[in-house]
Design a protein around this motif. Structure first.
Motif, PDB file in Angstrom:
ATOM      1  N   GLY A  19       0.836  -1.127   0.030  1.00  0.00           N
ATOM      2  CA  GLY A  19       0.010  -0.086  -0.166  1.00  0.00           C
ATOM      3  C   GLY A  19       0.751   1.176   0.099  1.00  0.00           C
ATOM      4  N   ASP A  20       0.602   2.313   0.902  1.00  0.00           N
ATOM      5  CA  ASP A  20       1.560   3.410   1.286  1.00  0.00           C
ATOM      6  C   ASP A  20       2.655   3.180   2.108  1.00  0.00           C
ATOM      7  OD1 ASP A  20       1.989   5.944   0.019  1.00  0.00           O
ATOM      8  OD2 ASP A  20       0.395   6.939   1.359  1.00  0.00           O
ATOM      9  N   CYS A  21       3.021   2.229   2.213  1.00  0.00           N
ATOM     10  CA  CYS A  21       4.216   1.697   3.112  1.00  0.00           C
ATOM     11  C   CYS A  21       5.412   1.241   2.274  1.00  0.00           C
ATOM     12  CB  CYS A  21       3.724   0.808   4.179  1.00  0.00           C
ATOM     13  SG  CYS A  21       2.485   1.316   5.257  1.00  0.00           S
ATOM     14  N   TYR A  22       6.587   1.635   2.750  1.00  0.00           N
ATOM     15  CA  TYR A  22       7.910   1.308   1.932  1.00  0.00           C
ATOM     16  C   TYR A  22       8.716   0.757   3.136  1.00  0.00           C
ATOM     17  CZ  TYR A  22      12.213   1.682  -0.650  1.00  0.00           C
ATOM     18  OH  TYR A  22      13.207   1.674  -1.336  1.00  0.00           O
ATOM     19  N   GLU A  65      23.903   2.908   3.756  1.00  0.00           N
ATOM     20  CA  GLU A  65      24.139   4.065   4.488  1.00  0.00           C
ATOM     21  C   GLU A  65      23.023   4.276   5.406  1.00  0.00           C
ATOM     22  OE1 GLU A  65      24.958   7.496   2.093  1.00  0.00           O
ATOM     23  OE2 GLU A  65      25.034   6.163   0.267  1.00  0.00           O
ATOM     24  N   TYR A  66      23.396   4.806   6.723  1.00  0.00           N
ATOM     25  CA  TYR A  66      22.513   5.045   7.816  1.00  0.00           C
ATOM     26  C   TYR A  66      21.579   6.378   7.810  1.00  0.00           C
ATOM     27  CZ  TYR A  66      25.220   1.606  10.425  1.00  0.00           C
ATOM     28  OH  TYR A  66      25.985   0.213  10.651  1.00  0.00           O
ATOM     29  N   VAL A  67      20.376   6.421   8.334  1.00  0.00           N
ATOM     30  CA  VAL A  67      19.457   7.275   8.586  1.00  0.00           C
ATOM     31  C   VAL A  67      19.928   7.873  10.032  1.00  0.00           C
ATOM     32  CG1 VAL A  67      17.336   8.507   8.426  1.00  0.00           C
ATOM     33  CG2 VAL A  67      18.012   6.721   7.031  1.00  0.00           C
ATOM     34  N   LEU A  68      20.858   9.072  10.288  1.00  0.00           N
ATOM     35  CA  LEU A  68      21.313   9.255  11.498  1.00  0.00           C
ATOM     36  C   LEU A  68      21.150  10.773  11.933  1.00  0.00           C
ATOM     37  CD1 LEU A  68      24.896   7.676  11.219  1.00  0.00           C
ATOM     38  CD2 LEU A  68      22.992   6.785  12.601  1.00  0.00           C
ATOM     39  N   THR A  69      20.815  11.436  10.793  1.00  0.00           N
ATOM     40  CA  THR A  69      20.449  12.890  10.851  1.00  0.00           C
ATOM     41  C   THR A  69      19.271  13.444  10.206  1.00  0.00           C
ATOM     42  OG1 THR A  69      21.526  13.568   8.997  1.00  0.00           O
ATOM     43  CG2 THR A  69      23.180  13.215  10.906  1.00  0.00           C
ATOM     44  N   GLY A  70      18.687  14.728  10.605  1.00  0.00           N
ATOM     45  CA  GLY A  70      17.584  15.137   9.967  1.00  0.00           C
ATOM     46  C   GLY A  70      17.840  15.391   8.548  1.00  0.00           C
ATOM     47  N   GLY A  71      19.054  15.556   7.975  1.00  0.00           N
ATOM     48  CA  GLY A  71      19.291  15.629   6.551  1.00  0.00           C
ATOM     49  C   GLY A  71      19.176  14.340   6.011  1.00  0.00           C
ATOM     50  N   ASP A  72      19.655  13.062   6.524  1.00  0.00           N
ATOM     51  CA  ASP A  72      19.389  11.888   6.040  1.00  0.00           C
ATOM     52  C   ASP A  72      18.036  11.604   6.161  1.00  0.00           C
ATOM     53  OD1 ASP A  72      22.166  11.538   6.168  1.00  0.00           O
ATOM     54  OD2 ASP A  72      22.193  10.509   8.232  1.00  0.00           O
ATOM     55  N   ALA A  73      16.990  11.928   7.123  1.00  0.00           N
ATOM     56  CA  ALA A  73      15.661  11.635   7.044  1.00  0.00           C
ATOM     57  C   ALA A  73      14.982  12.299   5.834  1.00  0.00           C
ATOM     58  CB  ALA A  73      14.983  12.078   8.150  1.00  0.00           C
ATOM     59  N   ILE A  74      15.441  13.689   5.751  1.00  0.00           N
ATOM     60  CA  ILE A  74      14.798  14.194   4.479  1.00  0.00           C
ATOM     61  C   ILE A  74      15.264  13.775   3.126  1.00  0.00           C
ATOM     62  CG2 ILE A  74      15.010  16.553   3.233  1.00  0.00           C
ATOM     63  CD1 ILE A  74      15.244  17.972   5.899  1.00  0.00           C
ATOM     64  N   HIS A  75      16.478  13.208   3.138  1.00  0.00           N
ATOM     65  CA  HIS A  75      16.773  12.579   1.903  1.00  0.00           C
ATOM     66  C   HIS A  75      15.990  11.288   1.707  1.00  0.00           C
ATOM     67  CE1 HIS A  75      20.426  10.809  -0.551  1.00  0.00           C
ATOM     68  NE2 HIS A  75      19.552  11.135  -1.337  1.00  0.00           N
ATOM     69  N   ALA A  76      15.836  10.575   2.803  1.00  0.00           N
ATOM     70  CA  ALA A  76      14.923   9.327   2.838  1.00  0.00           C
ATOM     71  C   ALA A  76      13.675   9.760   2.128  1.00  0.00           C
ATOM     72  CB  ALA A  76      14.782   8.732   3.995  1.00  0.00           C
ATOM     73  N   LEU A  77      12.831  10.527   2.690  1.00  0.00           N
ATOM     74  CA  LEU A  77      11.826  11.000   2.463  1.00  0.00           C
ATOM     75  C   LEU A  77      11.581  11.707   1.051  1.00  0.00           C
ATOM     76  CD1 LEU A  77      10.733  12.525   6.066  1.00  0.00           C
ATOM     77  CD2 LEU A  77       9.366  10.716   4.960  1.00  0.00           C
ATOM     78  N   ALA A  78      12.357  12.243   0.612  1.00  0.00           N
ATOM     79  CA  ALA A  78      12.392  12.664  -0.821  1.00  0.00           C
ATOM     80  C   ALA A  78      12.593  11.365  -1.913  1.00  0.00           C
ATOM     81  CB  ALA A  78      13.518  13.936  -1.108  1.00  0.00           C
ATOM     82  N   SER A  79      13.168  10.264  -1.320  1.00  0.00           N
ATOM     83  CA  SER A  79      13.426   9.360  -2.106  1.00  0.00           C
ATOM     84  C   SER A  79      12.260   8.582  -2.871  1.00  0.00           C
ATOM     85  CB  SER A  79      14.520   8.212  -1.638  1.00  0.00           C
ATOM     86  OG  SER A  79      15.685   9.331  -1.282  1.00  0.00           O
ATOM     87  N   VAL A  80      11.256   8.166  -2.094  1.00  0.00           N
ATOM     88  CA  VAL A  80      10.197   7.539  -2.223  1.00  0.00           C
ATOM     89  C   VAL A  80       8.853   8.401  -2.263  1.00  0.00           C
ATOM     90  CG1 VAL A  80      11.190   5.383  -2.178  1.00  0.00           C
ATOM     91  CG2 VAL A  80      10.100   6.402  -0.351  1.00  0.00           C
ATOM     92  N   PRO A  81       7.549   8.053  -2.688  1.00  0.00           N
ATOM     93  CA  PRO A  81       6.674   8.843  -2.521  1.00  0.00           C
ATOM     94  C   PRO A  81       5.686   8.430  -1.355  1.00  0.00           C
ATOM     95  CG  PRO A  81       6.125   7.489  -4.250  1.00  0.00           C
ATOM     96  CD  PRO A  81       7.455   7.251  -3.773  1.00  0.00           C
ATOM     97  N   HIS A  82       5.923   7.498  -0.817  1.00  0.00           N
ATOM     98  CA  HIS A  82       5.039   6.814   0.166  1.00  0.00           C
ATOM     99  C   HIS A  82       4.692   7.490   1.332  1.00  0.00           C
ATOM    100  CE1 HIS A  82       6.887   3.708  -2.216  1.00  0.00           C
ATOM    101  NE2 HIS A  82       5.800   2.784  -2.093  1.00  0.00           N
ATOM    102  N   LYS A  83       3.601   7.213   2.101  1.00  0.00           N
ATOM    103  CA  LYS A  83       3.219   8.143   3.136  1.00  0.00           C
ATOM    104  C   LYS A  83       4.129   7.751   4.296  1.00  0.00           C
ATOM    105  CE  LYS A  83       0.187   9.809   6.220  1.00  0.00           C
ATOM    106  NZ  LYS A  83      -0.124  11.270   6.321  1.00  0.00           N
ATOM    107  N   VAL A  84       4.474   6.435   4.471  1.00  0.00           N
ATOM    108  CA  VAL A  84       5.265   5.981   5.900  1.00  0.00           C
ATOM    109  C   VAL A  84       6.445   5.178   5.298  1.00  0.00           C
ATOM    110  CG1 VAL A  84       5.320   5.023   7.861  1.00  0.00           C
ATOM    111  CG2 VAL A  84       2.981   5.976   7.052  1.00  0.00           C
ATOM    112  N   ILE A  85       7.567   5.233   5.566  1.00  0.00           N
ATOM    113  CA  ILE A  85       8.714   4.606   5.140  1.00  0.00           C
ATOM    114  C   ILE A  85       9.300   3.891   6.543  1.00  0.00           C
ATOM    115  CG2 ILE A  85      11.360   4.608   4.550  1.00  0.00           C
ATOM    116  CD1 ILE A  85      10.424   7.287   3.126  1.00  0.00           C
TER     117      ILE A  85
END
Length: 248
Positions: A112-115, A128-148
């Motif tokens: 569904g809307d989960c990745y 690569e790790y999601v350790l910082t706010g910048g990493d989180a923004i990068h992750a959320l910009a990479s796919v369109p899903h509601k929840v990663i």
């Protein structure tokens, strides 16, 4: 649909059993395993068989972690020496069926809307790790899903991104339902089941209701002494057993 999300199991039978027992009382419709079934711990075969049973018999979702990938490759993995020592110990203890299962796991999955990914959605194969706010923004910009949902980071964390690009970062409180409704998009890191590192020895996992969009982080006490004793009996690096005892 209620999802039970378990990540970084790390061959820790005691922790995995405790999380599965805890989740069972909520009757989840789907289990999701976010990778690193093996590594660090002393019971890789049991953990792989357990996840494989959930996938093959109950339709669970599972993705490949970096320790899973290392366990089925030839030669050095580029890991730290202690982690590589455990990988070298793990490889001959996996059956051909278990190795094939780990090798065939996908890097990512969707529902569904989960990745779902072990490390990150922008380049999941590079770990690569999601350790910082910048990493989180990068992750959320990479796919369109509601929840990663990601593992790899062993401390529980929760990020969200508003429609105007403002990032929120939270340290979740276990047992409290968190509504993920509204226009925000979310990045969920459940924390490690088999190798917690946030100073809390209790195993971590999460529940997510896709109908009500309610997320609940869970912490489950387990037999840490039993897991540590199994590591020491197997002759695995003492630093890893000690780290499990202090969860840090």
């Amino acid at each position: 649909m209620l999802l039970a999300l378990i990540t970084d199991l790390h061959a820790n039978r005691h922790a995995v059993s405790a999380c599965l027992d805890d989740a069972a009382q909520y009757s989840p419709d789907q289990y999701v395993f976010l990778g690193d079934l093996v590594g660090y711990g002393a019971e890789p075969g049991w953990v792989v068989d357990t996840v494989m049973h959930h996938v093959l018999e109950w339709g669970a979702i599972a993705v490949r972690g970096n320790h899973d990938a290392a366990a089925v490759m030839d030669g050095p993995s580029g890991m730290r020496p202690d982690a590589q020592t455990v990988i070298d110990w793990t490889r001959p203890r996996l059956t051909p069926i278990q190795r094939d299962f780990l090798r065939d796991l996908p890097l990512t999955a969707e529902l569904g809307d989960c990745y779902f990914a072990h490390a990150n959605p922008w380049q999941p194969e590079n770990w690569e790790y999601v350790l910082t706010g910048g990493d989180a923004i990068h992750a959320l910009a990479s796919v369109p899903h509601k929840v990663i949902f990601c593992g790899h980071v062993h401390d529980p964390a929760l990020y969200n991104l508003s429609s105007v690009g403002k990032l929120g970062h939270y340290l979740p409180v276990p047992g409290q339902g968190i509504p993920l409704a509204g226009p925000r998009r979310w990045l969920v890191i459940p924390g490690s089941c088999g190798q917690p590192r946030d100073g809390n020895t209790a195993a971590a996992y999460a529940l997510f209701d896709t109908d009500t969009l309610t997320l609940t982080y869970r912490r489950v006490p387990y037999d840490v002494a039993g897991a540590v004793a199994a590591m020491r009996a197997a002759g695995l690096p003492e630093v890893l057993a000690s780290r499990l005892e202090r969860a840090g």
